[in-house]
Design a protein around this motif. Structure first.
Motif, PDB file in Angstrom:
ATOM      1  N   ASP A 269       0.838  -1.197   0.000  1.00 50.87           N
ATOM      2  CA  ASP A 269       0.000   0.000   0.000  1.00 50.87           C
ATOM      3  C   ASP A 269       0.875   1.250   0.000  1.00 50.87           C
ATOM      4  O   ASP A 269       1.800   1.373   0.807  1.00 50.87           O
ATOM      5  N   SER A 270       0.566   2.156  -0.909  1.00 50.43           N
ATOM      6  CA  SER A 270       1.338   3.398  -1.008  1.00 50.43           C
ATOM      7  C   SER A 270       0.400   4.536  -1.368  1.00 50.43           C
ATOM      8  O   SER A 270      -0.279   4.490  -2.399  1.00 50.43           O
ATOM      9  N   LYS A 271       0.354   5.553  -0.535  1.00 52.85           N
ATOM     10  CA  LYS A 271      -0.480   6.715  -0.838  1.00 52.85           C
ATOM     11  C   LYS A 271      -0.009   7.406  -2.107  1.00 52.85           C
ATOM     12  O   LYS A 271      -0.817   7.865  -2.917  1.00 52.85           O
ATOM     13  N   LEU A 272       1.307   7.477  -2.267  1.00 51.07           N
ATOM     14  CA  LEU A 272       1.849   8.130  -3.461  1.00 51.07           C
ATOM     15  C   LEU A 272       1.446   7.372  -4.717  1.00 51.07           C
ATOM     16  O   LEU A 272       0.938   7.959  -5.684  1.00 51.07           O
ATOM     17  N   LEU A 273       1.666   6.051  -4.709  1.00 53.62           N
ATOM     18  CA  LEU A 273       1.353   5.248  -5.882  1.00 53.62           C
ATOM     19  C   LEU A 273      -0.147   5.233  -6.154  1.00 53.62           C
ATOM     20  O   LEU A 273      -0.582   5.355  -7.307  1.00 53.62           O
ATOM     21  N   ARG A 274      -0.944   5.093  -5.098  1.00 52.85           N
ATOM     22  CA  ARG A 274      -2.391   5.075  -5.268  1.00 52.85           C
ATOM     23  C   ARG A 274      -2.896   6.421  -5.778  1.00 52.85           C
ATOM     24  O   ARG A 274      -3.772   6.502  -6.640  1.00 52.85           O
ATOM     25  N   GLY A 275      -2.304   7.497  -5.244  1.00 52.44           N
ATOM     26  CA  GLY A 275      -2.718   8.827  -5.691  1.00 52.44           C
ATOM     27  C   GLY A 275      -2.370   9.079  -7.146  1.00 52.44           C
ATOM     28  O   GLY A 275      -3.185   9.620  -7.909  1.00 52.44           O
ATOM     29  N   LEU A 276      -1.167   8.672  -7.574  1.00 50.09           N
ATOM     30  CA  LEU A 276      -0.772   8.852  -8.973  1.00 50.09           C
ATOM     31  C   LEU A 276      -1.619   7.990  -9.896  1.00 50.09           C
ATOM     32  O   LEU A 276      -2.020   8.428 -10.976  1.00 50.09           O
ATOM     33  N   TRP A 277      -1.890   6.784  -9.468  1.00 48.99           N
ATOM     34  CA  TRP A 277      -2.728   5.897 -10.281  1.00 48.99           C
ATOM     35  C   TRP A 277      -4.138   6.466 -10.412  1.00 48.99           C
ATOM     36  O   TRP A 277      -4.697   6.533 -11.510  1.00 48.99           O
ATOM     37  N   ALA A 278      -4.705   6.924  -9.294  1.00 46.95           N
ATOM     38  CA  ALA A 278      -6.058   7.473  -9.338  1.00 46.95           C
ATOM     39  C   ALA A 278      -6.104   8.741 -10.191  1.00 46.95           C
ATOM     40  O   ALA A 278      -7.038   8.948 -10.967  1.00 46.95           O
ATOM     41  N   THR A 279      -5.079   9.576 -10.064  1.00 42.84           N
ATOM     42  CA  THR A 279      -5.035  10.808 -10.855  1.00 42.84           C
ATOM     43  C   THR A 279      -4.962  10.493 -12.340  1.00 42.84           C
ATOM     44  O   THR A 279      -5.620  11.142 -13.163  1.00 42.84           O
ATOM     45  N   ALA A 280      -4.163   9.490 -12.695  1.00 41.73           N
ATOM     46  CA  ALA A 280      -4.048   9.113 -14.108  1.00 41.73           C
ATOM     47  C   ALA A 280      -5.388   8.639 -14.652  1.00 41.73           C
ATOM     48  O   ALA A 280      -5.750   8.937 -15.794  1.00 41.73           O
ATOM     49  N   VAL A 281      -6.162   7.933 -13.832  1.00 39.74           N
ATOM     50  CA  VAL A 281      -7.468   7.450 -14.280  1.00 39.74           C
ATOM     51  C   VAL A 281      -8.490   8.580 -14.294  1.00 39.74           C
ATOM     52  O   VAL A 281      -9.237   8.767 -15.259  1.00 39.74           O
ATOM     53  N   LEU A 282      -8.472   9.411 -13.237  1.00 41.44           N
ATOM     54  CA  LEU A 282      -9.495  10.436 -13.094  1.00 41.44           C
ATOM     55  C   LEU A 282      -9.311  11.580 -14.069  1.00 41.44           C
ATOM     56  O   LEU A 282     -10.285  12.211 -14.487  1.00 41.44           O
ATOM     57  N   LEU A 283      -8.067  11.872 -14.431  1.00 36.36           N
ATOM     58  CA  LEU A 283      -7.808  12.981 -15.342  1.00 36.36           C
ATOM     59  C   LEU A 283      -7.620  12.519 -16.772  1.00 36.36           C
ATOM     60  O   LEU A 283      -7.325  13.325 -17.650  1.00 36.36           O
ATOM     61  N   GLY A 284      -7.775  11.233 -17.025  1.00 38.13           N
ATOM     62  CA  GLY A 284      -7.589  10.696 -18.365  1.00 38.13           C
ATOM     63  C   GLY A 284      -8.799  10.951 -19.245  1.00 38.13           C
ATOM     64  O   GLY A 284      -9.781  11.589 -18.834  1.00 38.13           O
ATOM     65  N   PRO A 285      -8.754  10.465 -20.483  1.00 42.42           N
ATOM     66  CA  PRO A 285      -9.853  10.719 -21.431  1.00 42.42           C
ATOM     67  C   PRO A 285     -11.163  10.077 -21.034  1.00 42.42           C
ATOM     68  O   PRO A 285     -12.219  10.499 -21.498  1.00 42.42           O
ATOM     69  N   ASN A 286     -11.113   9.044 -20.161  1.00 39.98           N
ATOM     70  CA  ASN A 286     -12.342   8.372 -19.745  1.00 39.98           C
ATOM     71  C   ASN A 286     -12.709   8.719 -18.312  1.00 39.98           C
ATOM     72  O   ASN A 286     -13.300   7.915 -17.594  1.00 39.98           O
ATOM     73  N   ALA A 287     -12.372   9.931 -17.894  1.00 38.64           N
ATOM     74  CA  ALA A 287     -12.599  10.330 -16.507  1.00 38.64           C
ATOM     75  C   ALA A 287     -14.076  10.311 -16.139  1.00 38.64           C
ATOM     76  O   ALA A 287     -14.424  10.093 -14.989  1.00 38.64           O
ATOM     77  N   TYR A 288     -14.962  10.548 -17.103  1.00 38.01           N
ATOM     78  CA  TYR A 288     -16.390  10.580 -16.819  1.00 38.01           C
ATOM     79  C   TYR A 288     -17.068   9.255 -17.136  1.00 38.01           C
ATOM     80  O   TYR A 288     -18.286   9.158 -17.166  1.00 38.01           O
ATOM     81  N   GLY A 289     -16.265   8.214 -17.377  1.00 40.59           N
ATOM     82  CA  GLY A 289     -16.814   6.887 -17.521  1.00 40.59           C
ATOM     83  C   GLY A 289     -17.478   6.637 -18.856  1.00 40.59           C
ATOM     84  O   GLY A 289     -17.397   7.422 -19.793  1.00 40.59           O
ATOM     85  N   SER A 290     -18.158   5.513 -18.916  1.00 45.99           N
ATOM     86  CA  SER A 290     -18.791   5.075 -20.153  1.00 45.99           C
ATOM     87  C   SER A 290     -20.070   5.862 -20.406  1.00 45.99           C
ATOM     88  O   SER A 290     -20.857   6.133 -19.492  1.00 45.99           O
ATOM     89  N   SER A 291     -20.288   6.224 -21.679  1.00 47.19           N
ATOM     90  CA  SER A 291     -21.517   6.928 -22.039  1.00 47.19           C
ATOM     91  C   SER A 291     -22.725   6.004 -21.968  1.00 47.19           C
ATOM     92  O   SER A 291     -23.868   6.460 -22.067  1.00 47.19           O
ATOM     93  N   ASN A 292     -22.482   4.692 -21.793  1.00 49.58           N
ATOM     94  CA  ASN A 292     -23.585   3.734 -21.696  1.00 49.58           C
ATOM     95  C   ASN A 292     -24.231   3.734 -20.320  1.00 49.58           C
ATOM     96  O   ASN A 292     -25.308   3.154 -20.144  1.00 49.58           O
TER      97      ASN A 292
END
Length: 464
Positions: A269-292
């Protein structure tokens, strides 16, 4: 005839006309700059007009103007005669935009029109051309100055800004890479130590229980031998010895599994790694999820209304509620609704606009969640089948299995995002505007999940 000429309106119009038809001018030396040629000719003609004596009685007559034109030698129209009157075309009709003679202006078709002596008209047109050319030259100078100064300066500043931006990117990426490499090394070492600890525990446990098993086997063999080979009289007198052996065997105890024999999740468990991973997902092109992802109409409680596009859920006051048709998938007592996307693998994220709603829940639940009745089995967050972030009366909390964990939220979020990563068994609630994590839970989900919602104040909307 003279009296008519004297009373005719032959005044120069206030603004020169733009159209010039049939105008002959003296040829200019085009080797000279255009401004010099035009302005020089105009100035020469003006000086000649100023030096000419003005007749006392004929200054306003067409005949006088014709004489002035002929004497100047600049605006001569010799050879061009009026077809109707066979007189020289030395006047200009502003109404019809054509050359005329003096008779046309007095008794001809242009009587009563706005007429101007040809010399005056040509002077106005030349002055206008001079102004236009001067404006064009000034515009060309401004363009030249813009190219030589502004654009050149911008190019230099561009290089400086681009180099600075590159340096900043490289510095930030380098810092992030260095931090990641250090965190990677620390985590790998932590996992290695934890692995060695568990292996040592397993070896110890294996040796202990192997020895215990051998002792039990030996004791059992002895007891079996005693049971089968000892005479009855001797067996009766050996009761104490047998009891001691049984007590020794019972002292071995029962083996049991413990967490000490498992790799601790905390080692990776790493706050740094988890935070970077979450940021990459949340700020990526699919941050708002599936249009379905929409609200599943079949699950919407009669306490709620669903928009035509299936993206907005609104709480309905009791007097306005309508009874929808019965559906086994519909919540009938609690103001709940489920999403249309089933999740059992991969990474999923979606954002809900909660606006000014003072009471709502957002989270996930198993597809097997109870839909009927007013018990906790169908109430989001009050059973083991659902995990939700709840907001009520200004308080935020995480709810699961009837347990409520208060959350410290710095400011009231207008939007709440959810991130479900099935491989790492992670469910995260966050604020999209700042990417701040509101709450994170790790759970080994054992069945497909559905997005879950509840609202008892105003509306909530799934964003895309």
């Amino acid at each position: 005839m003279t009296e008519e000429l004297m009373t005719c309106d032959l005044t120069c119009p206030s603004s020169p006309e733009k159209t010039l038809n049939g105008l002959k001018t003296k040829e200019m030396d085009f080797e000279q700059p255009i401004f010099s040629a035009l302005s020089g000719g105009v100035k020469q003609q003006q000086q000649q007009q100023q030096q000419q004596p003005v007749p006392e009685d004929t200054s306003t007559s067409p005949a006088a103007a014709t004489t002035t034109d002929s004497e100047s030698g600049i605006f001569s129209v010799e050879g061009e005669l009026c077809v109707e009157h066979e007189a020289e075309l030395d006047w200009f009709c502003g109404t019809e935009q054509r050359l005329i003679c003096s008779h046309c202006a007095i008794v001809g078709p242009c009587h009563g029109h706005t007429v101007t002596p040809l010399a005056t008209r040509v002077t106005a047109v030349r002055n206008q051309l001079v102004d236009v050319c001067e404006k064009m030259q000034l515009q060309a100078l401004r363009i030249e100055r813009f190219i030589d100064q502004t654009l050149t300066d911008k190019e230099q500043k561009l290089q400086v800004a681009a180099n600075r931006a590159r340096e900043q990117i490289l510095a930030q990426v380098s810092a992030a890479r260095e931090a990641l490499e250090e965190e990677e090394q620390r985590l790998l070492e932590e996992v290695q130590r934890e692995e060695e600890r568990v292996e040592q525990c397993l070896l110890t446990q294996r040796a202990h229980w192997s020895q215990a098993m051998a002792s039990l086997s030996q004791t059992r063999s002895g007891l079996v031998h005693t049971l089968t080979h000892t005479p009855d009289a001797q067996l009766v007198t050996s009761v104490q010895e047998i009891a001691d052996r049984v007590e020794e065997a019972e002292g071995v105890g029962e083996p049991c599994d413990t967490n000490q024999l498992n790799l601790s999740p905390a080692c990776s468990d790493s706050k740094l790694l988890r935070g970077l991973w979450a940021t990459a997902v949340l700020l990526g092109p699919n941050a708002y999820g599936s249009s379905n992802l929409k609200f599943d109409e079949r699950t919407v409680s009669p306490l709620l209304s669903l928009s035509d596009d299936f993206y907005t859920l609104t709480f309905v006051h009791k007097k306005a509620r309508l009874s929808p048709p019965y559906d086994p998938a519909r919540f009938d007592c609690w103001p709940n609704a489920l999403g249309s996307l089933s999740m059992s693998s991969g990474t999923h994220s979606w954002v809900v606009d909660v606006g000014q709603s003072g009471a709502f829940k957002v989270g996930v639940c198993y597809t097997s969640l109870e839909r009927k009745g007013s018990g906790d089995e169908a109430r989001l967050g009050h059973n083991s089948q659902s995990w939700v972030l709840s907001h009520y009366d200004g308080d935020y909390s995480f709810c699961h299995a009837g347990k409520k964990e208060p959350l410290q939220v710095g400011r009231r979020p207008q939007r709440i995002g959810l991130l479900l990563d099935w491989p790492s068994h992670t469910l995260m609630f966050y604020e999209p505007d700042s990417s701040a994590v509101l709450y994170s839970v790790t759970h080994h989900f054992s069945a497909p999940l559905l997005p879950a919602f509840a609202v008892t104040d105003r509306s909530i909307t799934i964003l895309h």
